[in-house]
Design a protein around this motif. Sequence first.
Motif, mmCIF file in Angstrom:
data_model
loop_
_atom_site.group_PDB
_atom_site.id
_atom_site.type_symbol
_atom_site.label_atom_id
_atom_site.label_comp_id
_atom_site.label_asym_id
_atom_site.label_seq_id
_atom_site.Cartn_x
_atom_site.Cartn_y
_atom_site.Cartn_z
ATOM 1 N N ASP A 102 4.709 3.275 8.300
ATOM 2 C CA ASP A 102 5.674 2.605 7.424
ATOM 3 C C ASP A 102 4.973 1.695 6.414
ATOM 4 O OD1 ASP A 102 7.791 3.819 8.762
ATOM 5 O OD2 ASP A 102 7.951 2.181 10.207
ATOM 6 N N VAL A 103 3.974 0.971 6.871
ATOM 7 C CA VAL A 103 3.245 0.057 5.982
ATOM 8 C C VAL A 103 2.560 0.823 4.857
ATOM 9 C CG1 VAL A 103 1.301 -1.561 5.857
ATOM 10 C CG2 VAL A 103 2.891 -1.680 7.775
ATOM 11 N N LEU A 104 1.985 1.979 5.177
ATOM 12 C CA LEU A 104 1.237 2.767 4.193
ATOM 13 C C LEU A 104 2.111 3.751 3.431
ATOM 14 C CD1 LEU A 104 -2.007 3.421 6.270
ATOM 15 C CD2 LEU A 104 -1.545 1.592 4.624
ATOM 16 N N GLN A 105 3.434 3.755 3.717
ATOM 17 C CA GLN A 105 4.415 4.606 3.045
ATOM 18 C C GLN A 105 4.118 6.095 3.196
ATOM 19 O OE1 GLN A 105 5.966 3.126 -0.720
ATOM 20 N NE2 GLN A 105 4.651 1.318 -0.507
ATOM 21 N N LEU A 106 3.715 6.496 4.395
ATOM 22 C CA LEU A 106 3.429 7.906 4.661
ATOM 23 C C LEU A 106 4.734 8.661 4.892
ATOM 24 C CD1 LEU A 106 0.411 7.492 7.118
ATOM 25 C CD2 LEU A 106 0.375 7.767 4.636
ATOM 26 N N PRO A 107 4.782 9.941 4.513
ATOM 27 C CA PRO A 107 6.005 10.727 4.719
ATOM 28 C C PRO A 107 6.254 10.938 6.216
ATOM 29 C CG PRO A 107 4.231 12.105 3.863
ATOM 30 C CD PRO A 107 3.726 10.702 3.854
ATOM 31 N N LYS A 108 7.379 10.475 6.722
ATOM 32 C CA LYS A 108 7.663 10.456 8.160
ATOM 33 C C LYS A 108 7.594 11.832 8.816
ATOM 34 C CE LYS A 108 10.541 6.322 8.001
ATOM 35 N NZ LYS A 108 9.441 5.456 7.965
ATOM 36 N N ASP A 109 7.970 12.872 8.109
ATOM 37 C CA ASP A 109 7.962 14.214 8.688
ATOM 38 C C ASP A 109 6.567 14.824 8.762
ATOM 39 O OD1 ASP A 109 10.675 14.068 9.005
ATOM 40 O OD2 ASP A 109 11.147 15.208 7.194
ATOM 41 N N ALA A 125 0.306 18.209 3.385
ATOM 42 C CA ALA A 125 -0.691 17.606 4.268
ATOM 43 C C ALA A 125 -0.043 17.001 5.509
ATOM 44 C CB ALA A 125 -1.471 16.531 3.519
ATOM 45 N N THR A 126 -0.811 16.975 6.588
ATOM 46 C CA THR A 126 -0.406 16.297 7.813
ATOM 47 C C THR A 126 -1.290 15.073 7.975
ATOM 48 O OG1 THR A 126 0.228 18.389 8.839
ATOM 49 C CG2 THR A 126 -0.114 16.519 10.305
ATOM 50 N N TYR A 127 -0.672 13.916 8.188
ATOM 51 C CA TYR A 127 -1.391 12.663 8.364
ATOM 52 C C TYR A 127 -1.541 12.384 9.858
ATOM 53 C CZ TYR A 127 -0.340 11.723 3.444
ATOM 54 O OH TYR A 127 -0.253 11.787 2.074
ATOM 55 N N PRO A 172 0.820 -1.217 0.000
ATOM 56 C CA PRO A 172 0.000 0.000 0.000
ATOM 57 C C PRO A 172 0.855 1.269 0.000
ATOM 58 C CG PRO A 172 -0.759 -1.531 1.680
ATOM 59 C CD PRO A 172 0.540 -2.068 1.152
ATOM 60 N N ASP A 173 0.517 2.177 -0.894
ATOM 61 C CA ASP A 173 1.176 3.482 -0.966
ATOM 62 C C ASP A 173 0.067 4.534 -0.978
ATOM 63 O OD1 ASP A 173 2.639 5.761 -1.478
ATOM 64 O OD2 ASP A 173 3.819 4.879 -3.093
ATOM 65 N N VAL A 174 -0.335 4.941 0.216
ATOM 66 C CA VAL A 174 -1.458 5.871 0.346
ATOM 67 C C VAL A 174 -1.169 7.215 -0.317
ATOM 68 C CG1 VAL A 174 -2.861 7.160 2.003
ATOM 69 C CG2 VAL A 174 -2.487 4.718 2.319
ATOM 70 N N PRO A 175 0.000 7.852 -0.108
ATOM 71 C CA PRO A 175 0.229 9.133 -0.784
ATOM 72 C C PRO A 175 0.123 9.040 -2.305
ATOM 73 C CG PRO A 175 1.820 8.852 0.969
ATOM 74 C CD PRO A 175 1.085 7.539 0.835
#
Length: 160
Positions: free
Chosen positions: A142-149, A104-106, A83-86
């Motif tokens: 990490d699983v959804l590949q969200l930007p860590k920052d 955006a902020t997740y 999964p790559d949500v972004p």
Amino acid sequence: MARGGILALMSLLGIFLSRSDEGVPPVMAWHVRHNGALHQHLLVVNVVNESVPWVADSQRLQLQQLRPGYWHATTRFGFMEKPDVPAALQLTTAQAPELALADATYYIGYLEVVPGESHQGPPRWQKSLFAFMARNSLHTADVLQLPKDNVVLIGRQVPV
């Protein structure tokens, strides 16, 4: 809520991940209750893992505007896909150009499993082992590949 019951609006986009596709996500409710603020543009995202290996790009994203500035998206991924949500949310730009995904902020809710003091259930060593395994599992971001920052984790401890 903010002083005087007035809710402060923050600019940019707030993306709230939710397991349910109905109602207000608990993470959003907690955020408003404790910070007295909410983003001007909101996107609630529900991630669905399908029982097929691959999902076609045309079926990847379903976007619906519920109110002005408030959107709901369902993203679908096959069991063979990472999964790559972004990347999936980039498909929203045609339908909703006001959703500025770059800044955006997740927001993600999580539960931290801790060994409880109760003498009921499994022995203490099993509770500690379960808590250890839960703590060392992959994080949702990490699983959804969200930007860590751009990720805010909102959680609570749950004793087992």
